[in-house]
Structure formats: C-alpha cells, structure tokens
Scaffold this motif. Structure first.
Motif, PDB file in Angstrom:
ATOM      1  N   CYS B  17       1.550   2.742  -4.154  1.00 52.72           N
ATOM      2  CA  CYS B  17       0.279   2.646  -4.884  1.00 52.72           C
ATOM      3  C   CYS B  17       0.118   1.257  -5.478  1.00 52.72           C
ATOM      4  CB  CYS B  17       0.221   3.682  -5.999  1.00 52.72           C
ATOM      5  SG  CYS B  17       0.012   5.337  -5.380  1.00 52.72           S
ATOM      6  N   SER B  18       1.213   0.725  -6.067  1.00 53.08           N
ATOM      7  CA  SER B  18       1.058  -0.570  -6.724  1.00 53.08           C
ATOM      8  C   SER B  18       0.891  -1.683  -5.699  1.00 53.08           C
ATOM      9  CB  SER B  18       2.233  -0.840  -7.668  1.00 53.08           C
ATOM     10  OG  SER B  18       3.431  -0.491  -7.037  1.00 53.08           O
ATOM     11  N   ILE B  19       1.514  -1.536  -4.526  1.00 50.36           N
ATOM     12  CA  ILE B  19       1.268  -2.526  -3.465  1.00 50.36           C
ATOM     13  C   ILE B  19      -0.219  -2.528  -3.118  1.00 50.36           C
ATOM     14  CG2 ILE B  19       1.640  -3.020  -1.025  1.00 50.36           C
ATOM     15  CD1 ILE B  19       4.499  -2.035  -1.371  1.00 50.36           C
ATOM     16  N   GLY B  20      -0.779  -1.312  -3.042  1.00 53.11           N
ATOM     17  CA  GLY B  20      -2.201  -1.208  -2.742  1.00 53.11           C
ATOM     18  C   GLY B  20      -3.031  -1.901  -3.795  1.00 53.11           C
ATOM     19  N   LEU B  21      -2.689  -1.659  -5.061  1.00 57.73           N
ATOM     20  CA  LEU B  21      -3.463  -2.275  -6.142  1.00 57.73           C
ATOM     21  C   LEU B  21      -3.310  -3.788  -6.136  1.00 57.73           C
ATOM     22  CD1 LEU B  21      -2.875   0.283  -8.998  1.00 57.73           C
ATOM     23  CD2 LEU B  21      -5.039  -0.271  -7.880  1.00 57.73           C
ATOM     24  N   ALA B  22      -2.111  -4.241  -5.768  1.00 62.34           N
ATOM     25  CA  ALA B  22      -1.876  -5.691  -5.750  1.00 62.34           C
ATOM     26  C   ALA B  22      -2.808  -6.379  -4.764  1.00 62.34           C
ATOM     27  CB  ALA B  22      -0.418  -5.982  -5.384  1.00 62.34           C
ATOM     28  N   GLY B  23      -3.238  -5.634  -3.755  1.00 59.91           N
ATOM     29  CA  GLY B  23      -4.169  -6.215  -2.799  1.00 59.91           C
ATOM     30  C   GLY B  23      -5.478  -6.624  -3.435  1.00 59.91           C
ATOM     31  N   LEU B  24      -5.807  -5.986  -4.567  1.00 64.89           N
ATOM     32  CA  LEU B  24      -7.079  -6.304  -5.219  1.00 64.89           C
ATOM     33  C   LEU B  24      -7.023  -7.612  -5.990  1.00 64.89           C
ATOM     34  CD1 LEU B  24      -8.194  -2.821  -6.525  1.00 64.89           C
ATOM     35  CD2 LEU B  24      -8.939  -4.039  -4.485  1.00 64.89           C
ATOM     36  N   LEU B  25      -5.782  -8.129  -6.191  1.00 61.32           N
ATOM     37  CA  LEU B  25      -5.665  -9.371  -6.960  1.00 61.32           C
ATOM     38  C   LEU B  25      -6.429 -10.494  -6.267  1.00 61.32           C
ATOM     39  CD1 LEU B  25      -1.916  -9.286  -8.011  1.00 61.32           C
ATOM     40  CD2 LEU B  25      -3.937  -8.832  -9.416  1.00 61.32           C
ATOM     41  N   LEU B  37       2.033  -8.146   1.466  1.00 63.62           N
ATOM     42  CA  LEU B  37       1.949  -6.769   0.989  1.00 63.62           C
ATOM     43  C   LEU B  37       2.247  -5.758   2.082  1.00 63.62           C
ATOM     44  CD1 LEU B  37      -1.078  -7.005  -1.420  1.00 63.62           C
ATOM     45  CD2 LEU B  37       1.335  -6.922  -1.959  1.00 63.62           C
ATOM     46  N   PHE B  38       1.683  -5.962   3.263  1.00 60.06           N
ATOM     47  CA  PHE B  38       1.939  -4.988   4.324  1.00 60.06           C
ATOM     48  C   PHE B  38       3.417  -4.947   4.730  1.00 60.06           C
ATOM     49  CE2 PHE B  38      -2.642  -4.440   4.957  1.00 60.06           C
ATOM     50  CZ  PHE B  38      -2.687  -3.096   5.246  1.00 60.06           C
ATOM     51  N   PRO B  39       4.081  -6.107   4.898  1.00 65.58           N
ATOM     52  CA  PRO B  39       5.527  -6.026   5.167  1.00 65.58           C
ATOM     53  C   PRO B  39       6.295  -5.341   4.047  1.00 65.58           C
ATOM     54  CG  PRO B  39       4.717  -8.173   5.772  1.00 65.58           C
ATOM     55  CD  PRO B  39       3.596  -7.471   5.082  1.00 65.58           C
ATOM     56  N   LEU B  40       5.870  -5.561   2.784  1.00 65.35           N
ATOM     57  CA  LEU B  40       6.519  -4.871   1.668  1.00 65.35           C
ATOM     58  C   LEU B  40       6.335  -3.357   1.811  1.00 65.35           C
ATOM     59  CD1 LEU B  40       5.861  -6.763  -1.673  1.00 65.35           C
ATOM     60  CD2 LEU B  40       8.033  -6.008  -0.731  1.00 65.35           C
ATOM     61  N   GLY B  41       5.110  -2.978   2.180  1.00 66.09           N
ATOM     62  CA  GLY B  41       4.845  -1.555   2.384  1.00 66.09           C
ATOM     63  C   GLY B  41       5.727  -0.984   3.476  1.00 66.09           C
ATOM     64  N   ALA B  42       5.976  -1.802   4.511  1.00 69.07           N
ATOM     65  CA  ALA B  42       6.831  -1.339   5.605  1.00 69.07           C
ATOM     66  C   ALA B  42       8.256  -1.135   5.112  1.00 69.07           C
ATOM     67  CB  ALA B  42       6.802  -2.359   6.742  1.00 69.07           C
ATOM     68  N   LEU B  43       8.742  -2.083   4.290  1.00 70.29           N
ATOM     69  CA  LEU B  43      10.090  -1.930   3.725  1.00 70.29           C
ATOM     70  C   LEU B  43      10.178  -0.662   2.896  1.00 70.29           C
ATOM     71  CD1 LEU B  43      11.248  -5.456   2.551  1.00 70.29           C
ATOM     72  CD2 LEU B  43      12.148  -4.037   4.398  1.00 70.29           C
ATOM     73  N   ALA B 101       0.442  -5.572   9.447  1.00 72.88           N
ATOM     74  CA  ALA B 101       0.521  -6.897   8.829  1.00 72.88           C
ATOM     75  C   ALA B 101      -0.014  -7.962   9.783  1.00 72.88           C
ATOM     76  CB  ALA B 101       1.965  -7.193   8.455  1.00 72.88           C
ATOM     77  N   GLY B 102       0.245  -7.780  11.055  1.00 75.58           N
ATOM     78  CA  GLY B 102      -0.282  -8.749  12.011  1.00 75.58           C
ATOM     79  C   GLY B 102      -1.650  -8.386  12.526  1.00 75.58           C
ATOM     80  N   LEU B 114      -9.132  -4.640   0.058  1.00 73.81           N
ATOM     81  CA  LEU B 114      -9.636  -3.272  -0.059  1.00 73.81           C
ATOM     82  C   LEU B 114      -8.942  -2.361   0.949  1.00 73.81           C
ATOM     83  CD1 LEU B 114     -11.711  -2.545  -2.096  1.00 73.81           C
ATOM     84  CD2 LEU B 114     -13.464  -2.622  -0.333  1.00 73.81           C
ATOM     85  N   LEU B 115      -8.796  -2.888   2.168  1.00 76.36           N
ATOM     86  CA  LEU B 115      -8.101  -2.134   3.211  1.00 76.36           C
ATOM     87  C   LEU B 115      -6.684  -1.820   2.769  1.00 76.36           C
ATOM     88  CD1 LEU B 115      -9.038  -3.798   6.580  1.00 76.36           C
ATOM     89  CD2 LEU B 115      -9.377  -1.447   5.887  1.00 76.36           C
ATOM     90  N   CYS B 116      -6.043  -2.824   2.162  1.00 77.96           N
ATOM     91  CA  CYS B 116      -4.658  -2.672   1.714  1.00 77.96           C
ATOM     92  C   CYS B 116      -4.570  -1.545   0.696  1.00 77.96           C
ATOM     93  CB  CYS B 116      -4.194  -3.993   1.122  1.00 77.96           C
ATOM     94  SG  CYS B 116      -2.585  -3.942   0.395  1.00 77.96           S
TER      95      CYS B 116
END
Lengths: 316, 665
Positions: B17-25, B37-43, B101-102, B114-116
C-alpha cells in the motif's frame, strides 16, 4: 532396476528403431500385392533414410532454430515412446516414469513440434499441413485417451505394462468393451499415422495431403529423422494396439530370458499380420475429403465411449 | 510486534500500500515509479511468497485489528489454504511487477503514479481477501479488489470500447458481490455474528446450507468467469494493460477459487455430495466453451481470455469432484481432486501470466494485438518468443511442463472414481474425463495457433521488421515466470508435498501415502499410476542430444541456406500463410452450430473484394438479451418510487427508520 530389466529396455528401443522402417516397407509391399502392382523392395525405407543422411541439408533463409531443432525433438519423443510401450516385455524401468496418459502427452508433444516447425518457414503448404494435422490431432487424442481409459478401468491402472500384464494373464476373458475400443483404436491409428482414408502417404497432391505438407521444407538429415520418426510412430501405435488388445506372449516375468526371446518372433508375427490388415484396409477404402475427417474421428470417439459404457453398465 | 508469519504478511501488504502511495509523490516520474517502485513491489511479492511458503505447515493463527467501524474490528486469519494462495499471489506478482517496471511508459493513458497506486492497492486487496476472517473485512477487501482492478482496466479511458469493457466488468463484479454478501448473510445462521468463526460454528439446516452454497457459487463464479457469467473476461482482458491482464487472469480469478474452497469446505463444513455436480457441470461446460472459442479468436489477448475460461472450468471441475468425493466419504480421492485443483490454480497463475506478459511485450514492440498482422517475431524478439514458447507448451498440457501434471492428476481422480456409491454419477464421470481430455487436446490446437501465428512464419506487415526485443526488466519478469513453469513441472512431488498440508487442513482428507522417492509421483498407489517428470525429461533430452551427436559424428554438418522451396512455386508472399481466421477455420467448421457466425463473402466481380467474418458469442443472444428487457421492466416497475420531490424522499427515510425501529425494539 535389475540388469535383466535394463537389457529388456535396451532391446526394445533398439528393436523398434531397427524394425520400424521394415514395418513400413512391409505395409507398402502388401499394398502393392493387393493392388496387383510389383512391390518395391522391403528395404526401400532404409535406403531412403540412408541416402538422405548423406545429402547436404538445404534450409530456408528465414527458418528459425526451432525448425532445425524440431526433427530431433520429434525423433527423441518417438524413441522414448517406443521405450515405454511394452512390446516385448513388461518389466521396463522407464515405464515407471510415464504411464499411458503421459504416453499420449508424449505423442502430442511430437505433433505440436512438427506443426510448429511446419509453420516456421511461412509457406502456404506448411501452415495448411500444420492446421490439418492439429485438427486431426485434437480429434484423435481424446479418442485415444478414451480407448486407454477403457483398458485402465478394466485393469484399474493407467500404467501400460500393468494393463498388459492384467489383460495377458486373464487368458480367456474376452471383453466386449475392448472389441468396440479395438475398432476405435484402428481408426485412430489410421488417422494419426496419415494413412488412407484420412491422408495418403503416397501422394503429394496439395489438396489432400496433411503429413507430407508439413515436411515439404525439410531435406537431408532433418527429413531423414522426420521420416524415421513417422515410421517409428506407426510402429509405436501398432505396439500400443498389441499391448491393449492382443497382449498374449509378452514377457511378464522379471528374470526370464527365454520368454523375452520367445516374445520376439511373436511380435514379428503380430506385426506382419497387423501390416497385412492395414494394407487391406487401405486398399479397400477411399481417401476421405478433409472435412469428412472429423466425422470419421467422431465415430472413433463414440465407439470408445460406447466401449466405456459397455464396461460400466455390464461390467464386461 | 512479534514476527509471526501473519504479522509478516500484514507488514508486506502494508508495504505494498505504501509503495502505491509513494507513487503519488511524483506521479509523472517514470524513474521513480518504473525504475524504483515497481521493482520494490516485486521484491515485496517475492518476500510474501517466501513467508507464505515457510508458514504453510505452521498452525493457523488469528489476529484482530482495531480498525474500521467501532465495535467491528477486522478479524484476520492465516491457515494453510491462505498461505498457499498468498504464495501464489506473491510468486506470480513478483514476476509481473518486475515486467510492469519495464512496461508502463508515457502515453499509457493514466499517469504512472496513479497506475502505481491502483496496481499496488489491487495487489494488497487480494492479499486481504485471502487473510480476512470476517464477512465485513472480506467484502471490503473484495470490493477494493474489484474497484482497483476496474480503474486499471480502464487505464486508457479515452477509448470508448475500453470504458464499455470496464463497465461490463464492474457490473458483473457487483452482481457477483451481492450474491456473495447474501451467502454470508445466510451463513451467519441467525447468530448475527459475521466472523468466519461464528459461521463455522453455525449449524445450518440443509436447505439453508444449500442456499448459501448456491449463492456463493454464483458470486464466486461471476468473478472466476464460469459460463454463462464469463462475458466480461474477453472484453476486460484485451482492454487492460498486459501486466494487469496477467494479474487479473493469473491471480484475481484464483481469489474466486479460494472463496469457493473457503465457503464450501471450511465455512459450511461438510458439503453435501450432490452440490459437487454443479461446479462439475458448469466447470466442464466452461472448459469446453472456453477452449472452442479460444480457437477461433483473432485478437491475441481475447484468445488468452477464453483460454482462461477453459482453465477456470478445469479448476471448477476439480472442485466439483472434490465435493462429490467428500460427500460420499472417499477421502483419498477427495485429497487427489483438491490437490489437482490447487495445483492447476498455481500452474495457471504462472502460465497465463507468462503468456499475457509475452503478448504485452509483442504489443509494445509492434503496437498490434491482431494476430493477422503479426508473424515471424521469433527472429526479431527471440527472448520473448522462446520464453513464450515455454508458456505455450505448458498451457497445451505437454509433459514435462507443469500444465501436464495437474491435468494428469485430475484425470487420475476421474479414472479411479468408479466406486462412487451413486451409479448414475459413475456413468457420468468418465464422460467428464472425456470432456477434460477433449479440452486438453483442443488447447494444444489453440496454443499452436497462438504461438505459430505470432512468432513463426513470415512477418505479415512490413512494420514488423522494426520490432525489437523486450528490455532487461521485462526479460527478468518473463524468465521468472518461465522458470516457475519449468520448476512446477519437473518437481511435482515437492509441490504435492506442500499441497497435502493444505488439503489435510482444509477438509481432513489425506492421500493414501505410497512410499515413493522424490523424483517419482505416485498419487494413489504404485500399481495404479506413477509419473516422473525428471526421468521423462532426461530420457527425451538424452535421446535428442545423442541423436544430434550421432548425426554429426557419423555424417556431416553441412547446411546450405536458400530461398524456401515451397514446391518450386517461387513467389512466396506473407499473405499466403494462414491468417488467424484461416487457422481457426476447421474449428469454426466443426462447431458451426456453436457460434453465431456472420459472414460476408465477396462476389467474383467485386472491384474491391471485401471479406468479413464475425464469430459472436451466442451467450449474448440466448442469455443476456432476453434478460435485459426483464430487468428494464423490473426497473420501470419501481420507477414510481422516484418522485423527484424532497418530501417523498423524506417520507421514505421516515418509513425506513420507523420500520427499523419497529424491528429492533
């Protein structure tokens, strides 16, 4: 895994590899006799394969590595299939790794690779052959599975050697359900091996061919492997038929060279008879139009289902 | 906070959730969103898979989170079933996220940030669906999942068809959600306690239990895409960006499978045997229907969507079998069917994600979704082509890959079912096996068409010469999923060892354990059947390598390249290859009565010959079109309520309040 089992296994593979072109030559010869023609030499398939191996391979410019890999995969799957079908003995170490359903999967793998290779160069004939082969395949494969299911239900196993042992040891038990499935199996065999009435192995007429259309771009060693593999495929189907419907005479004991040796002439006799019958069927029937093929195979499928119902309803 | 598996899972979901929110920064920054962010989500997904796998054998644990409405805390529970599906979610999404991510780039419609957010909320909500232990939490997570995926489907909302597809998806998702809500309403059994524990304890009368089961089947069936509720799948999957299609098809459909398992085996406790006939029948119908329609599709993502319907059908078939076996007390066969269905869920998650991502890579590189304009891409995109080939072979159910193992297990369950003490079921089950065999064989056809038309042959358009292979991140995602397919295929005993725990904890059913070494799969007894993918693979590979060596050593390795022979025709043209319609033509011919085919043939004298064929889903005409006037009429009947005057609405509120008070007091 004992030494005797390994010997049986090796013997089966070598015998299949060696005898498969001979079986093909025998059918051609029988067919010629029945049609009042002079027969070609029974060794002709061997000479053809040998000649092809010595030639230079010519490959289309736009062929991908898949095209070159496919003959080896098709050949490899057919050899492994020969190894897991109990044609001489049932004590085969490899059969533990693959039961009858896996065998059907193995045959499907060969078909898929052959079709993909046929589509690779992008000729009209290739894709036409691939499409028709897959059409025949998707109709014949469930029919073959149903046939195997009938035998599996009778012997409560899907392991091919155990089915054979079970059916072979009940020497005089005749199953009506197996009679239906035997007819169905013959039809599937004809369809899957590109024989009349589905395909004509002797023609290159583009409107009718299936199997040959897929091999048009192949030459030399690749073609030799493909031809050898299709001879092996026919041999394998014949052996599946023997294993399910006339299993008598297959060596079922573990340490018995005598029964193993005795099974060899018996297998030869079965093959000779089966080849003659196949030639007869091919002689008296006419090639069907491609769109009659689904009906032909639907009949095979329904016969297999009928066999299953007979088994379940009557327990026979 | 102790580090129990449940807490770790929660922490990882919160991280998503927080990775998603970080996308709004910095929502426009591709460097932040795509490369970080997407690679972090993958990890995060990979970590979730590890935690879930480690916790599979541990005892169930519960937690109560004091969030939400007062007096309605969120109950959470993690048991073996949850762990299994969390593993599926984590492992699959790890590959998809790294690919994404790619994948996401400018001009994709919505802003990357927003997608993130939507993407990671979608992931986290699926996790919460699996962890929820009361009806409120479940429904909130379920709705969040539906809404976030709706926004993802309509990423390119400027296109009218995509908005329409999104609406259809949202509609069916909500019809299903209402049904699930009602199922929970029935299952609380008059206790008005909506925790799952209360539902487990509630002893429902058989007819109420049946009602709950039917409602759940309808609701979860709508999410899974069981025929006739499947219509949203072939619309929504092509509309969504490829990683989203992969997530929806690979993972989200499985949450419906999870829901069905949770309701029928856990919450309702002891399913009656005849309930199983419904998922069995509808599953077989879906398998047949999906695969036949997949064979005639010309859009690569629609083709995969129909193939998903087929696979969900196979999974539901397994569910039906498991319920039948449970009801008649055949414990080891029940375990076999359960294991087959769980295994197939896992396999389908990996395979279908891999294939959807493969189409995504093709789509990005060529801008083309129509099979009739692709071809020959194996030369331009070898990485994508060979990895997709693994997925296609696995989807076709060929040994030694993973698709074969689960279908093999299911066929075993069918075959040895002949002692069910209901004779007509005994007759029907082999027919079911025949249908499964048919679907498997036809899916071979579909996959040859899919792979052959996209990647083999000559390029059908000149523009394809500019196609480029996937970038490094996309490749990693594809390799991850392809490795998953291979590993699940070659090492079935380990997977089944884990799935045993799930089936034992879910319904107490255990496989009759036959002693077998790690490389040999023996589901029932050694006499009945055994399969060893490793030996099988080694045998084929050994023969192939030996043949190659022998041919090279004994003969020669000379190769000449030349123009294609083509029977000496000499004027080969890409248009002479089969198009996707052409390749599907035998199927259209054989199953003609099945499709609504509309064909417009050119006459020989046309200056500009025009050929058009539309293969329509008959379900629209036979099921939905008669339904919509009924609903319209029903809505009209209630239209008088809508007076448009404030006084009338105040009166409604007043009456409602009075009625509620009367009920409560």
């Amino acid at each position: 895994m004992t030494l005797a089992e390994i010997v049986t296994q090796a013997l089966e593979v070598i015998a299949s590899l060696a005898a498969a072109p001979l079986f093909l030559g025998w059918i051609t010869q029988c067919r010629a006799w029945l049609q009042n023609r002079r027969a070609p030499s029974i060794w002709l398939p061997y000479r053809g394969i040998r000649k092809l191996f010595y030639k230079d391979a010519v490959i289309a410019n736009n062929a991908s590595p898949l095209f070159r890999l496919a003959p080896y995969i098709v050949f490899g799957t057919m050899v492994v299939a020969a190894a897991i079908i109990p044609s001489m003995g049932t004590r085969l170490p490899l059969t533990k790794a693959a039961d009858a359903i896996a065998l059907v999967g193995l045959l499907a793998t060969a078909r898929v690779f052959m079709s993909l290779a046929a589509m690779d160069v992008g000729t009209a004939f290739g894709t036409l052959g691939a499409r028709r082969e897959m059409m025949v395949g998707f109709l014949a494969e469930p029919a073959l599975l149903m046939i195997i299911f009938v035998a599996s239900l009778i012997s409560a196993t899907t392991a091919l050697p155990t089915i054979t042992e079970h059916l072979a040891t009940q020497s005089l038990a005749l199953y009506p359900s197996l009679a239906f499935t035997a007819i169905a199996f013959t039809m599937v065999l004809l369809a899957e091996n590109a024989r009349i009435p589905i395909d004509n192995p002797a023609t290159h007429l583009e409107l009718t061919m299936i199997h040959e259309a897929m091999l048009l771009e192949y030459s030399a060693r690749h073609l030799a492997l493909m031809e050898w593999a299709s001879a092996l495929k026919l041999f394998n189907y014949a052996c599946i038929g023997f294993a399910l419907f006339i299993p008598w005479g297959v060596s079922t004991e573990a340490e018995s060279p005598a029964t193993l040796l005795a099974s060899i002439p018996l297998l030869a006799a079965k093959l000779a008879a089966a080849g003659a019958v196949l030639a007869l069927i091919e002689t008296v029937s006419a090639k069907l139009r491609v769109f009659r093929a689904p009906e032909f195979l639907a009949i095979a499928f329904l016969l297999a289902v009928l066999g299953l119902l007979v088994h379940l309803l009557l327990g026979a | 906070l102790s580090t129990s598996p449940l807490n770790s899972c929660l922490a990882l979901l919160a991280l998503w959730c927080s990775i998603g929110l970080a996308g709004l920064l910095r929502p426009r920054s591709l460097v932040l969103v795509g490369r970080t962010l997407f690679p972090l989500g993958a990890l995060c997904g990979a970590a979730l898979a590890v935690v879930a796998a480690m916790s599979l054998a541990t005892a169930p644990e519960t937690a109560v989170l004091p969030i939400g409405l007062p007096d309605l805390p969120v109950h959470l529970r993690r048991d073996a079933l949850t762990s299994f599906f969390l593993f599926l979610l984590g492992a699959t999404s790890a590959g998809i996220s790294i690919f994404a991510a790619g994948y996401f780039r400018r001009g994709e419609g919505a802003l990357p940030g927003l997608l993130c957010l939507q993407y990671h909320v979608f992931l986290a909500s699926m996790g919460f669906v699996l962890l929820a232990d009361d009806a409120y939490a479940f429904m909130v997570a379920w709705e969040t999942m539906a809404l976030s995926s709706y926004f993802l489907v309509t990423t390119q909302h400027s296109i009218a068809e995509i908005r329409q597809a999104g609406f259809l998806y949202l509609l069916i998702a909500h019809v299903g959600a209402i049904s699930i809500l009602l199922a929970f309403g029935v299952m609380q059994g008059g206790s008005w306690q909506f925790t799952f524990d209360a539902m487990r304890g509630a002893h429902l009368a058989p007819h109420w239990a049946t009602a709950a089961f039917l409602l759940a089947l309808f609701g979860f069936g709508a999410k899974a895409g069981i025929v006739p509720l499947h219509v949203w799948l072939p619309e929504a999957h092509p509309a969504a960006p490829s990683p989203v299609s992969a997530l929806m098809s690979g993972v989200m459909l499985k949450t419906a499978v999870y829901g069905m398992l949770r309701v029928s085996f856990d919450l309702l406790g002891h399913p009656q045997w005849w309930w199983g006939l419904l998922p069995l029948g509808f599953g077989l119908l879906s398998a047949f229907y999906g695969v036949v329609f997949a064979a005639v599709q010309t859009d690569m993502k629609r083709l995969l969507a129909y193939s998903s319907i087929e696979n969900i059908g196979i999974i539901f078939t397994g569910l039906g079998l498991a319920i039948v076996f449970h009801g008649v007390g055949m414990s080891s066969l029940e375990a076999l069917a359960l294991i087959a269905l769980l295994y197939h869920s896992l396999n389908h998650a990996f395979i279908k994600s891999l294939l959807f991502l493969g189409t995504g890579a093709v789509l990005h590189s060529t801008g083309e979704r129509n099979l009739g304009r692709l071809g020959g891409l194996i030369h331009r995109m070898p990485w994508v082509a060979w990895l997709t080939l693994i997925g296609a072979l696995a989807m076709a159910g060929l040994p030694p890959l993973n698709g074969f193992v689960s279908e093999w297990l299911l066929l075993q369950a069918f075959l040895f079912a002949h002692e069910v003490p209901r004779s007509f079921v005994n007759m029907l089950l082999p027919m079911g096996a025949a249908l499964v065999a048919f679907a498997a064989a036809l899916s071979c056809y579909v996959m040859v068409k899919f792979f052959g038309v996209i990647f083999l042959g000559q390029p059908r358009e000149a523009a394809l010469a500019r196609a480029h292979d996937a970038g490094i991140l996309k490749r990693i995602g594809l390799v991850w999923l392809a490795l998953g397919c291979v590993a699940l295929g070659l090492l079935p005993t380990f997977v089944i060892g884990a799935l045993r725990i799930v089936s034992a904890q879910l319904s107490g059913a255990a496989l009759a354990n036959a002693a077998a070494p790690w490389w040999l799969l023996v589901p029932l007894s050694g006499r009945q059947a055994s399969y060893s993918a490793v030996i099988f693979f080694l045998a084929v590979a050994a023969v192939v390598l030996f043949t190659m060596l022998a041919v090279r050593l004994v003969y020669h390795r000379r190769v000449r390249r030349s123009v294609p022979w083509d029977c000496g025709f000499g004027q080969l043209d890409p248009r002479m290859q089969d198009s996707a319609e052409g390749f599907g033509q035998p199927i259209r011919h054989i199953f003609e009565g099945f499709f609504g085919v509309e064909r417009q043939l050119p006459s020989p004298f046309d200056r500009k010959p025009y050929y058009r064929v539309v293969v329509a889903d008959r379900i629209w005409r036979t099921f939905y079109e008669p339904l919509s006037p009924l609903i319209q009429r029903g809505a009209n009947a209630f239209a008088w309520l809508q007076q448009g005057r404030i006084a009338a609405y105040l009166l409604y509120s007043f009456i409602t309040l009075v009625t509620l008070l009367a009920l409560v007091l």
